[in-house]
Design a protein around this motif. Structure first.
Motif, PDB file in Angstrom:
ATOM      1  N   LYS A   1      20.730  24.178   5.204  1.00 57.88           N
ATOM      2  CA  LYS A   1      19.313  24.533   5.129  1.00 57.88           C
ATOM      3  C   LYS A   1      19.139  26.039   4.992  1.00 57.88           C
TER       4      LYS A   1
ATOM      5  N   ASP B   1      12.627  21.124   6.123  1.00 58.52           N
ATOM      6  CA  ASP B   1      13.345  19.874   5.895  1.00 58.52           C
ATOM      7  C   ASP B   1      13.207  19.511   4.431  1.00 58.52           C
TER       8      ASP B   1
ATOM      9  N   ARG C   1      22.357  22.518   9.415  1.00 51.85           N
ATOM     10  CA  ARG C   1      21.629  23.771   9.640  1.00 51.85           C
ATOM     11  C   ARG C   1      22.111  24.855   8.668  1.00 51.85           C
TER      12      ARG C   1
ATOM     13  N   GLN D   1      25.628  18.423  12.604  1.00 50.49           N
ATOM     14  CA  GLN D   1      24.391  19.158  12.871  1.00 50.49           C
ATOM     15  C   GLN D   1      24.514  20.622  12.442  1.00 50.49           C
TER      16      GLN D   1
ATOM     17  N   PRO E   1      10.988  29.288   8.783  1.00 47.40           N
ATOM     18  CA  PRO E   1      12.005  29.156   9.839  1.00 47.40           C
ATOM     19  C   PRO E   1      12.810  27.867   9.639  1.00 47.40           C
ATOM     20  N   VAL E   2      14.100  27.957   9.816  1.00 49.12           N
ATOM     21  CA  VAL E   2      14.981  26.824   9.530  1.00 49.12           C
ATOM     22  C   VAL E   2      14.622  25.594  10.359  1.00 49.12           C
ATOM     23  N   ASP E   3      14.091  25.784  11.566  1.00 52.01           N
ATOM     24  CA  ASP E   3      13.720  24.640  12.399  1.00 52.01           C
ATOM     25  C   ASP E   3      12.494  23.908  11.867  1.00 52.01           C
ATOM     26  N   ARG E   4      11.702  24.554  11.036  1.00 49.42           N
ATOM     27  CA  ARG E   4      10.504  23.926  10.459  1.00 49.42           C
ATOM     28  C   ARG E   4      10.733  23.456   9.027  1.00 49.42           C
TER      29      ARG E   4
END
Length: 93
Positions: A49, A66, A46, A42, A61-64
């Motif tokens: 990315k 893919d 991250r 994981q 933002p890295v969380d958004r």
């Protein structure tokens, strides 16, 4: 979780005398190693990315963010063109 099922089976086998205590401890250790490998994967995802976003100068933002689609390798080298080259050739046609 998959490994929880394995541990349940291992405990049942230990209670039945089918495996030794040392084998059960090995199963428990493997579960910890599995969890560690999962968390490392994981973090690596991250990090990759973040590096990709920096490379393409994207502020998403890295969380958004893919990456989707086919990841097929091609032996053929594709010609690289940037937008300035495209505009220049478009204007000459």
């Amino acid at each position: 979780m998959y490994f929880d099922r394995e541990l349940t089976i291992g405990r049942d086998r230990l209670a039945a005398g089918d495996i030794a205590l040392v084998d059960m401890k090995r199963l428990e250790l493997q579960r910890v190693q599995y969890e560690s490998d999962y968390q490392t994967a994981q973090v690596n995802l991250r990090t990759a990315k973040i590096q990709l976003l920096q490379l393409v100068n994207d502020r998403t933002p890295v969380d958004r963010f893919d990456v989707t689609g086919p990841f097929e390798f091609s032996d053929r080298i594709m010609p690289w063109t940037n937008s300035a080259t495209w505009r220049w050739t478009r204007g000459r046609i």
